[in-house]
Design a protein around this motif. Sequence first.
Motif, mmCIF file in Angstrom:
data_model
loop_
_atom_site.group_PDB
_atom_site.id
_atom_site.type_symbol
_atom_site.label_atom_id
_atom_site.label_comp_id
_atom_site.label_asym_id
_atom_site.label_seq_id
_atom_site.Cartn_x
_atom_site.Cartn_y
_atom_site.Cartn_z
ATOM 1 N N TRP A 177 -53.465 4.888 -68.124
ATOM 2 C CA TRP A 177 -53.550 4.596 -69.562
ATOM 3 C C TRP A 177 -52.170 4.472 -70.179
ATOM 4 C CZ3 TRP A 177 -58.192 8.325 -70.490
ATOM 5 C CH2 TRP A 177 -59.373 7.571 -70.501
ATOM 6 N N PHE A 178 -51.230 5.244 -69.660
ATOM 7 C CA PHE A 178 -49.879 5.199 -70.206
ATOM 8 C C PHE A 178 -48.992 4.166 -69.509
ATOM 9 C CE2 PHE A 178 -51.057 9.391 -71.816
ATOM 10 C CZ PHE A 178 -50.546 9.325 -73.097
ATOM 11 N N GLY A 191 -43.489 9.770 -63.665
ATOM 12 C CA GLY A 191 -43.222 9.108 -64.933
ATOM 13 C C GLY A 191 -42.415 7.835 -64.806
ATOM 14 N N ALA A 204 -42.040 3.826 -65.119
ATOM 15 C CA ALA A 204 -42.598 2.589 -65.649
ATOM 16 C C ALA A 204 -42.379 1.472 -64.632
ATOM 17 C CB ALA A 204 -41.947 2.245 -66.981
ATOM 18 N N GLU A 225 -52.221 8.488 -66.272
ATOM 19 C CA GLU A 225 -51.025 7.693 -65.971
ATOM 20 C C GLU A 225 -51.308 6.204 -66.149
ATOM 21 O OE1 GLU A 225 -50.407 9.608 -62.122
ATOM 22 O OE2 GLU A 225 -48.283 9.674 -62.588
ATOM 23 N N ASP A 240 -39.750 8.141 -67.740
ATOM 24 C CA ASP A 240 -40.059 7.427 -68.968
ATOM 25 C C ASP A 240 -40.483 8.423 -70.056
ATOM 26 O OD1 ASP A 240 -40.793 4.307 -69.571
ATOM 27 O OD2 ASP A 240 -41.963 5.696 -70.807
ATOM 28 N N SER A 241 -40.144 8.094 -71.301
ATOM 29 C CA SER A 241 -40.450 9.036 -72.394
ATOM 30 C C SER A 241 -41.947 9.233 -72.583
ATOM 31 C CB SER A 241 -39.822 8.540 -73.691
ATOM 32 O OG SER A 241 -40.333 7.270 -74.001
ATOM 33 N N LYS A 242 -42.741 8.272 -72.066
ATOM 34 C CA LYS A 242 -44.192 8.423 -72.182
ATOM 35 C C LYS A 242 -44.699 9.596 -71.353
ATOM 36 C CE LYS A 242 -44.666 3.897 -71.744
ATOM 37 N NZ LYS A 242 -45.242 2.666 -71.249
ATOM 38 N N TYR A 244 -40.068 18.280 -67.986
ATOM 39 C CA TYR A 244 -39.732 16.971 -68.537
ATOM 40 C C TYR A 244 -38.263 16.884 -68.911
ATOM 41 C CZ TYR A 244 -39.269 12.993 -71.551
ATOM 42 O OH TYR A 244 -38.820 11.826 -72.098
ATOM 43 N N LEU A 294 -47.930 4.347 -66.399
ATOM 44 C CA LEU A 294 -46.945 5.023 -65.560
ATOM 45 C C LEU A 294 -47.453 5.142 -64.128
ATOM 46 C CD1 LEU A 294 -45.968 7.991 -67.904
ATOM 47 C CD2 LEU A 294 -44.727 5.867 -67.561
ATOM 48 N N THR A 323 -45.465 12.575 -73.553
ATOM 49 C CA THR A 323 -46.784 12.469 -74.189
ATOM 50 C C THR A 323 -47.878 12.821 -73.202
ATOM 51 O OG1 THR A 323 -45.755 10.496 -75.125
ATOM 52 C CG2 THR A 323 -47.986 11.002 -75.825
ATOM 53 N N LEU A 324 -47.714 12.332 -71.981
ATOM 54 C CA LEU A 324 -48.717 12.597 -70.958
ATOM 55 C C LEU A 324 -48.803 14.087 -70.642
ATOM 56 C CD1 LEU A 324 -49.568 10.419 -68.027
ATOM 57 C CD2 LEU A 324 -48.935 12.702 -67.420
#
Lengths: 168, 237
Positions: free
Chosen positions: A90-91, A113, A115, A88, A17-19, A46, A93, A22-23
Amino acid sequence: MTQDKSAAAIYGIARPDSKLLTLYILRSILTGPFFPIVIIPHLIRYYTLRYRFDAEGMGVSVGLIFRKESYITYTRMQDIHLSRGLLERWFGLGTIEVQTAAGSSEAEIKVEGLALYNELRDYLYTRMRGVHTPAAAAKPSDGSASVLAEIRDELRALRAELEKRRGV
Amino acid sequence: MAYSALRGAAIRLLRLPAGPPDPPPGGKVVRTFNASRRYLHYCLLAVWIGSGIVFAIAGVMAVLAITQGGGWSVAAAVFAFLGVVAASFGYVATRLEFEMRFYILTDRSLRIREGVFFLRESTLTFANVQNLRIKRGPLQQVFGISDVLVDTAGGAGGTKDVEGQAMKQGHRGTIMGIENPAEIRDLVMDLLRKYRDAGLGDPDDHRHPAAPSEDEGERLREILAEVKALRKVMLTN
Protein backbone atom coordinates in the motif's frame (compact mmCIF):
# COMPACT_ATOMS: atom_id res chain seq x y z
CA MET A 1 26.10 4.01 -19.13
CA THR A 2 22.74 2.88 -17.79
CA GLN A 3 24.64 0.54 -15.54
CA ASP A 4 26.60 3.45 -14.08
CA LYS A 5 23.45 5.47 -13.68
CA SER A 6 21.62 2.73 -11.79
CA ALA A 7 24.71 2.11 -9.67
CA ALA A 8 24.83 5.80 -8.78
CA ALA A 9 21.17 5.68 -7.74
CA ILE A 10 21.87 2.62 -5.60
CA TYR A 11 24.93 4.15 -3.94
CA GLY A 12 22.71 7.08 -3.07
CA ILE A 13 20.48 4.97 -0.82
CA ALA A 14 21.56 5.84 2.69
CA ARG A 15 18.28 5.98 4.59
CA PRO A 16 14.96 4.17 4.37
CA ASP A 17 12.15 5.99 2.64
CA SER A 18 10.25 8.39 4.90
CA LYS A 19 7.09 6.38 4.26
CA LEU A 20 8.61 3.67 6.43
CA LEU A 21 7.97 5.85 9.48
CA THR A 22 4.27 6.04 8.63
CA LEU A 23 4.27 2.31 8.11
CA TYR A 24 5.92 1.70 11.49
CA ILE A 25 3.40 3.95 13.23
CA LEU A 26 0.50 2.22 11.51
CA ARG A 27 1.90 -1.17 12.40
CA SER A 28 2.24 -0.11 16.04
CA ILE A 29 -1.32 1.23 16.09
CA LEU A 30 -2.51 -2.16 14.83
CA THR A 31 -1.15 -3.78 17.98
CA GLY A 32 -3.83 -1.86 19.91
CA PRO A 33 -3.10 -1.44 23.62
CA PHE A 34 0.58 -2.32 23.11
CA PHE A 35 1.08 0.77 20.98
CA PRO A 36 3.23 2.74 23.47
CA ILE A 37 5.54 -0.22 24.01
CA VAL A 38 5.82 -1.20 20.37
CA ILE A 39 6.29 2.27 18.93
CA ILE A 40 9.50 3.08 20.83
CA PRO A 41 11.80 0.42 19.33
CA HIS A 42 10.25 1.12 15.95
CA LEU A 43 11.02 4.83 16.22
CA ILE A 44 14.57 4.11 17.33
CA ARG A 45 14.95 1.71 14.46
CA TYR A 46 13.64 4.17 11.90
CA TYR A 47 15.82 7.04 13.05
CA THR A 48 19.02 5.00 13.36
CA LEU A 49 18.77 2.90 10.21
CA ARG A 50 21.66 3.62 7.86
CA TYR A 51 22.43 1.90 4.60
CA ARG A 52 25.64 1.90 2.69
CA PHE A 53 26.19 0.63 -0.82
CA ASP A 54 29.54 0.79 -2.52
CA ALA A 55 31.36 -0.90 -5.36
CA GLU A 56 32.26 -3.97 -3.31
CA GLY A 57 29.43 -4.62 -0.91
CA MET A 58 26.63 -3.35 1.22
CA GLY A 59 26.16 -2.54 4.87
CA VAL A 60 23.36 -1.85 7.31
CA SER A 61 23.70 -0.29 10.70
CA VAL A 62 20.94 0.19 13.20
CA GLY A 63 20.37 0.72 16.89
CA LEU A 64 20.96 3.23 19.65
CA ILE A 65 21.67 1.27 22.80
CA PHE A 66 22.25 -2.07 21.12
CA ARG A 67 24.04 -1.24 17.93
CA LYS A 68 24.28 -3.65 15.06
CA GLU A 69 26.38 -3.21 11.99
CA SER A 70 26.70 -5.69 9.19
CA TYR A 71 28.57 -5.56 5.96
CA ILE A 72 28.79 -8.17 3.25
CA THR A 73 30.43 -8.25 -0.15
CA TYR A 74 28.25 -8.74 -3.19
CA THR A 75 30.10 -11.83 -4.36
CA ARG A 76 29.21 -13.66 -1.16
CA MET A 77 25.49 -13.29 -1.65
CA GLN A 78 23.71 -16.61 -1.83
CA ASP A 79 20.18 -15.57 -2.50
CA ILE A 80 18.16 -12.37 -2.73
CA HIS A 81 14.66 -12.14 -1.38
CA LEU A 82 12.27 -9.35 -2.15
CA SER A 83 9.31 -9.36 0.18
CA ARG A 84 6.39 -7.00 0.24
CA GLY A 85 3.75 -7.28 2.90
CA LEU A 86 0.29 -5.89 2.46
CA LEU A 87 1.05 -2.59 4.21
CA GLU A 88 4.30 -2.24 2.32
CA ARG A 89 2.47 -2.69 -0.97
CA TRP A 90 0.00 0.00 0.00
CA PHE A 91 2.88 2.33 0.71
CA GLY A 92 4.81 1.31 -2.38
CA LEU A 93 7.72 -0.02 -0.39
CA GLY A 94 9.68 -3.24 -0.44
CA THR A 95 12.15 -5.13 1.73
CA ILE A 96 15.21 -6.85 0.35
CA GLU A 97 16.90 -9.59 2.33
CA VAL A 98 20.25 -10.97 1.36
CA GLN A 99 21.85 -14.12 2.59
CA THR A 100 25.40 -15.36 2.67
CA ALA A 101 26.51 -18.93 3.25
CA ALA A 102 26.74 -18.41 7.01
CA GLY A 103 24.82 -20.87 9.15
CA SER A 104 21.75 -18.98 10.18
CA SER A 105 18.58 -19.15 8.18
CA GLU A 106 17.85 -15.56 9.03
CA ALA A 107 18.84 -12.94 6.53
CA GLU A 108 22.24 -11.42 7.20
CA ILE A 109 21.20 -8.14 5.71
CA LYS A 110 17.74 -6.71 5.61
CA VAL A 111 17.13 -3.51 3.73
CA GLU A 112 13.75 -2.18 4.75
CA GLY A 113 11.66 0.68 3.49
CA LEU A 114 12.90 0.77 -0.06
CA ALA A 115 11.15 2.71 -2.76
CA LEU A 116 13.73 1.56 -5.30
CA TYR A 117 13.37 -2.11 -4.40
CA ASN A 118 13.22 -3.30 -8.01
CA GLU A 119 16.28 -1.32 -9.01
CA LEU A 120 18.23 -2.51 -6.00
CA ARG A 121 17.31 -6.11 -6.61
CA ASP A 122 18.35 -5.90 -10.24
CA TYR A 123 21.60 -4.24 -9.26
CA LEU A 124 22.37 -6.83 -6.60
CA TYR A 125 21.52 -9.59 -9.01
CA THR A 126 24.04 -8.32 -11.55
CA ARG A 127 26.69 -8.33 -8.83
CA MET A 128 25.91 -11.87 -7.75
CA ARG A 129 28.20 -14.80 -8.25
CA GLY A 130 27.51 -16.75 -11.42
CA VAL A 131 25.72 -14.05 -13.33
CA HIS A 132 28.61 -13.17 -15.59
CA THR A 133 30.99 -15.37 -17.46
CA PRO A 134 34.55 -14.39 -16.60
CA ALA A 135 35.90 -11.67 -18.85
CA ALA A 136 37.66 -14.00 -21.32
CA ALA A 137 41.10 -14.33 -19.76
CA ALA A 138 42.23 -10.75 -19.36
CA LYS A 139 44.39 -10.02 -22.39
CA PRO A 140 47.92 -8.71 -21.82
CA SER A 141 47.68 -4.98 -22.06
CA ASP A 142 48.76 -3.65 -25.39
CA GLY A 143 51.04 -1.21 -23.66
CA SER A 144 53.56 -3.70 -22.29
CA ALA A 145 55.10 -4.73 -25.62
CA SER A 146 55.73 -1.13 -26.61
CA VAL A 147 57.19 -0.33 -23.18
CA LEU A 148 59.56 -3.24 -23.60
CA ALA A 149 60.54 -1.94 -27.01
CA GLU A 150 61.31 1.44 -25.44
CA ILE A 151 63.50 -0.17 -22.77
CA ARG A 152 65.34 -2.02 -25.50
CA ASP A 153 65.92 1.17 -27.49
CA GLU A 154 67.09 2.97 -24.37
CA LEU A 155 69.60 0.22 -23.60
CA ARG A 156 70.86 0.28 -27.19
CA ALA A 157 71.38 4.02 -27.00
CA LEU A 158 73.20 3.61 -23.67
CA ARG A 159 75.54 1.01 -25.14
CA ALA A 160 76.19 3.08 -28.23
CA GLU A 161 77.12 6.05 -26.04
CA LEU A 162 79.43 3.92 -23.89
CA GLU A 163 81.17 2.43 -26.93
CA LYS A 164 81.69 5.92 -28.37
CA ARG A 165 83.25 7.28 -25.16
CA ARG A 166 85.53 4.37 -24.67
CA GLY A 167 86.46 4.35 -28.31
CA VAL A 168 85.76 0.70 -28.80
CA MET B 1 -18.86 -16.35 -11.69
CA ALA B 2 -18.62 -15.23 -8.09
CA TYR B 3 -14.96 -16.19 -7.89
CA SER B 4 -13.78 -13.84 -10.62
CA ALA B 5 -15.54 -10.88 -8.97
CA LEU B 6 -14.02 -11.73 -5.60
CA ARG B 7 -10.66 -12.28 -7.27
CA GLY B 8 -10.76 -8.89 -8.93
CA ALA B 9 -11.69 -7.21 -5.65
CA ALA B 10 -8.95 -9.07 -3.79
CA ILE B 11 -6.32 -8.16 -6.37
CA ARG B 12 -7.25 -4.48 -6.18
CA LEU B 13 -7.50 -4.42 -2.40
CA LEU B 14 -4.35 -6.41 -1.80
CA ARG B 15 -2.42 -4.51 -4.48
CA LEU B 16 -1.31 -7.70 -6.10
CA PRO B 17 0.89 -7.35 -9.16
CA ALA B 18 -0.66 -8.57 -12.37
CA GLY B 19 1.09 -11.34 -14.22
CA PRO B 20 4.37 -13.11 -13.58
CA PRO B 21 7.37 -11.34 -12.02
CA ASP B 22 10.06 -9.83 -14.21
CA PRO B 23 12.81 -12.27 -15.02
CA PRO B 24 16.22 -11.35 -13.63
CA PRO B 25 18.02 -8.85 -15.88
CA GLY B 26 20.37 -10.20 -18.54
CA GLY B 27 20.27 -13.90 -19.15
CA LYS B 28 17.85 -15.88 -21.23
CA VAL B 29 14.56 -17.20 -19.86
CA VAL B 30 14.57 -20.96 -20.24
CA ARG B 31 11.14 -21.65 -18.84
CA THR B 32 8.34 -19.94 -16.96
CA PHE B 33 5.90 -22.24 -15.27
CA ASN B 34 3.34 -22.52 -12.51
CA ALA B 35 2.29 -25.05 -9.96
CA SER B 36 0.11 -27.86 -11.24
CA ARG B 37 -3.66 -27.60 -11.07
CA ARG B 38 -3.53 -30.65 -8.82
CA TYR B 39 -1.57 -28.57 -6.33
CA LEU B 40 -4.64 -26.33 -6.08
CA HIS B 41 -6.85 -29.31 -5.29
CA TYR B 42 -4.26 -30.56 -2.82
CA CYS B 43 -4.30 -27.20 -0.99
CA LEU B 44 -8.08 -26.91 -1.20
CA LEU B 45 -8.41 -30.23 0.59
CA ALA B 46 -7.35 -28.54 3.83
CA VAL B 47 -9.96 -25.81 3.28
CA TRP B 48 -12.72 -28.36 2.67
CA ILE B 49 -11.72 -30.42 5.70
CA GLY B 50 -11.51 -27.32 7.91
CA SER B 51 -14.85 -25.87 6.88
CA GLY B 52 -16.32 -29.39 6.91
CA ILE B 53 -15.47 -29.66 10.60
CA VAL B 54 -17.18 -26.32 11.27
CA PHE B 55 -20.26 -27.49 9.36
CA ALA B 56 -20.26 -30.76 11.31
CA ILE B 57 -20.25 -28.80 14.58
CA ALA B 58 -23.12 -26.70 13.23
CA GLY B 59 -24.95 -29.92 12.36
CA VAL B 60 -24.46 -31.35 15.86
CA MET B 61 -25.78 -28.11 17.30
CA ALA B 62 -28.76 -28.19 14.97
CA VAL B 63 -29.57 -31.68 16.25
CA LEU B 64 -29.24 -30.42 19.83
CA ALA B 65 -31.50 -27.48 18.95
CA ILE B 66 -34.15 -29.86 17.65
CA THR B 67 -33.93 -32.22 20.63
CA GLN B 68 -33.35 -29.70 23.41
CA GLY B 69 -34.34 -26.39 21.85
CA GLY B 70 -33.33 -23.09 23.43
CA GLY B 71 -30.09 -21.30 22.58
CA TRP B 72 -28.65 -24.15 20.50
CA SER B 73 -30.36 -22.96 17.35
CA VAL B 74 -28.56 -19.60 17.56
CA ALA B 75 -25.21 -21.35 18.06
CA ALA B 76 -25.96 -23.64 15.13
CA ALA B 77 -26.73 -20.65 12.91
CA VAL B 78 -23.53 -18.89 13.99
CA PHE B 79 -21.42 -21.96 13.25
CA ALA B 80 -23.10 -22.50 9.89
CA PHE B 81 -22.32 -18.90 9.01
CA LEU B 82 -18.71 -19.33 10.14
CA GLY B 83 -18.49 -22.43 7.98
CA VAL B 84 -19.67 -20.52 4.92
CA VAL B 85 -17.20 -17.70 5.61
CA ALA B 86 -14.32 -20.13 6.18
CA ALA B 87 -15.11 -22.08 3.02
CA SER B 88 -15.46 -19.05 0.75
CA PHE B 89 -12.55 -17.11 2.21
CA GLY B 90 -10.37 -20.20 2.23
CA TYR B 91 -11.29 -21.01 -1.35
CA VAL B 92 -10.50 -17.52 -2.67
CA ALA B 93 -7.26 -17.24 -0.69
CA THR B 94 -6.05 -20.68 -1.73
CA ARG B 95 -6.93 -20.23 -5.35
CA LEU B 96 -5.28 -16.81 -5.42
CA GLU B 97 -2.20 -18.30 -3.78
CA PHE B 98 -2.15 -20.91 -6.52
CA GLU B 99 -2.60 -18.38 -9.31
CA MET B 100 0.01 -15.99 -7.89
CA ARG B 101 2.70 -18.66 -7.74
CA PHE B 102 5.31 -18.37 -10.45
CA TYR B 103 8.58 -20.06 -11.23
CA ILE B 104 11.06 -18.57 -13.67
CA LEU B 105 14.13 -20.44 -14.82
CA THR B 106 16.75 -18.51 -16.72
CA ASP B 107 20.05 -19.87 -17.97
CA ARG B 108 21.73 -18.64 -14.79
CA SER B 109 19.16 -18.31 -12.09
CA LEU B 110 15.88 -19.31 -10.56
CA ARG B 111 13.24 -16.88 -9.40
CA ILE B 112 10.22 -17.90 -7.34
CA ARG B 113 7.29 -15.67 -6.53
CA GLU B 114 4.82 -16.73 -3.91
CA GLY B 115 2.32 -15.36 -1.46
CA VAL B 116 -0.87 -13.35 -1.49
CA PHE B 117 -0.88 -11.35 1.74
CA PHE B 118 2.85 -11.49 2.15
CA LEU B 119 4.47 -11.42 -1.23
CA ARG B 120 7.91 -12.86 -1.59
CA GLU B 121 10.22 -13.20 -4.55
CA SER B 122 13.39 -15.22 -4.15
CA THR B 123 16.22 -15.17 -6.63
CA LEU B 124 19.21 -17.47 -6.60
CA THR B 125 21.94 -18.14 -9.11
CA PHE B 126 22.90 -21.68 -10.09
CA ALA B 127 26.49 -20.90 -9.17
CA ASN B 128 25.39 -21.01 -5.53
CA VAL B 129 23.22 -24.10 -5.71
CA GLN B 130 24.53 -26.91 -3.55
CA ASN B 131 21.92 -29.56 -3.88
CA LEU B 132 18.69 -30.47 -5.58
CA ARG B 133 16.05 -32.66 -4.04
CA ILE B 134 12.61 -33.94 -4.86
CA LYS B 135 10.18 -34.34 -2.01
CA ARG B 136 6.83 -36.06 -2.09
CA GLY B 137 4.60 -36.78 0.88
CA PRO B 138 1.93 -39.51 1.01
CA LEU B 139 -0.89 -37.07 0.30
CA GLN B 140 1.09 -35.44 -2.47
CA GLN B 141 1.54 -38.91 -3.90
CA VAL B 142 -2.22 -39.33 -4.07
CA PHE B 143 -2.47 -36.06 -5.96
CA GLY B 144 0.54 -36.87 -8.13
CA ILE B 145 2.57 -33.79 -7.31
CA SER B 146 6.01 -33.16 -5.83
CA ASP B 147 8.19 -30.34 -4.58
CA VAL B 148 11.64 -29.64 -5.94
CA LEU B 149 13.93 -28.14 -3.31
CA VAL B 150 16.84 -26.08 -4.54
CA ASP B 151 19.27 -25.53 -1.68
CA THR B 152 22.02 -22.98 -1.54
CA ALA B 153 24.88 -23.06 0.94
CA GLY B 154 24.29 -22.27 4.56
CA GLY B 155 21.76 -24.78 5.80
CA ALA B 156 18.33 -23.83 6.97
CA GLY B 157 19.10 -23.35 10.62
CA GLY B 158 19.79 -26.56 12.49
CA THR B 159 17.07 -27.84 14.76
CA LYS B 160 14.11 -26.45 12.90
CA ASP B 161 12.08 -28.84 10.88
CA VAL B 162 12.09 -27.53 7.37
CA GLU B 163 8.88 -29.24 6.39
CA GLY B 164 6.23 -26.55 6.65
CA GLN B 165 8.42 -23.49 6.80
CA ALA B 166 10.67 -24.31 3.93
CA MET B 167 9.50 -21.46 1.75
CA LYS B 168 9.80 -18.85 4.44
CA GLN B 169 13.44 -19.61 4.94
CA GLY B 170 16.39 -18.47 3.04
CA HIS B 171 18.97 -20.74 1.53
CA ARG B 172 16.29 -22.52 -0.35
CA GLY B 173 14.01 -22.16 -3.29
CA THR B 174 11.05 -24.49 -3.20
CA ILE B 175 9.32 -25.25 -6.45
CA MET B 176 6.09 -26.50 -4.97
CA GLY B 177 3.41 -28.65 -6.46
CA ILE B 178 4.59 -29.71 -9.88
CA GLU B 179 3.77 -32.86 -11.77
CA ASN B 180 7.10 -33.30 -13.53
CA PRO B 181 9.72 -32.94 -10.77
CA ALA B 182 12.30 -35.17 -12.46
CA GLU B 183 12.13 -33.15 -15.66
CA ILE B 184 12.57 -29.87 -13.79
CA ARG B 185 15.36 -31.30 -11.68
CA ASP B 186 17.20 -32.52 -14.76
CA LEU B 187 16.68 -29.19 -16.46
CA VAL B 188 18.19 -27.34 -13.50
CA MET B 189 20.99 -29.93 -13.32
CA ASP B 190 21.81 -29.31 -16.97
CA LEU B 191 21.94 -25.56 -16.48
CA LEU B 192 24.04 -26.06 -13.37
CA ARG B 193 26.54 -28.26 -15.14
CA LYS B 194 26.83 -25.92 -18.06
CA TYR B 195 27.77 -22.99 -15.87
CA ARG B 196 30.02 -24.94 -13.57
CA ASP B 197 32.03 -25.88 -16.64
CA ALA B 198 32.05 -22.44 -18.14
CA GLY B 199 33.42 -20.92 -14.96
CA LEU B 200 31.29 -19.35 -12.34
CA GLY B 201 32.05 -15.82 -13.26
CA ASP B 202 33.65 -14.92 -9.97
CA PRO B 203 35.60 -11.72 -9.91
CA ASP B 204 38.26 -13.70 -8.04
CA ASP B 205 38.26 -16.53 -10.52
CA HIS B 206 41.59 -16.38 -12.36
CA ARG B 207 41.80 -19.78 -13.86
CA HIS B 208 43.10 -18.55 -17.17
CA PRO B 209 46.25 -16.55 -16.49
CA ALA B 210 47.19 -14.30 -19.32
CA ALA B 211 50.01 -15.81 -21.41
CA PRO B 212 52.67 -13.34 -22.53
CA SER B 213 52.21 -12.52 -26.17
CA GLU B 214 54.68 -13.49 -28.88
CA ASP B 215 55.68 -9.87 -29.26
CA GLU B 216 56.54 -9.43 -25.61
CA GLY B 217 58.78 -12.48 -25.56
CA GLU B 218 60.70 -11.18 -28.55
CA ARG B 219 61.22 -7.75 -26.91
CA LEU B 220 62.39 -9.38 -23.68
CA ARG B 221 64.98 -11.48 -25.54
CA GLU B 222 66.26 -8.38 -27.31
CA ILE B 223 66.58 -6.56 -23.97
CA LEU B 224 68.51 -9.48 -22.53
CA ALA B 225 70.91 -9.45 -25.49
CA GLU B 226 71.32 -5.71 -25.14
CA VAL B 227 72.09 -5.88 -21.41
CA LYS B 228 74.66 -8.64 -22.02
CA ALA B 229 76.36 -6.57 -24.71
CA LEU B 230 76.30 -3.58 -22.37
CA ARG B 231 78.08 -5.54 -19.67
CA LYS B 232 80.68 -6.68 -22.15
CA VAL B 233 81.39 -3.11 -23.17
CA MET B 234 81.76 -2.03 -19.56
CA LEU B 235 84.08 -4.91 -18.69
CA THR B 236 86.48 -4.29 -21.59
CA ASN B 237 88.77 -1.64 -20.29
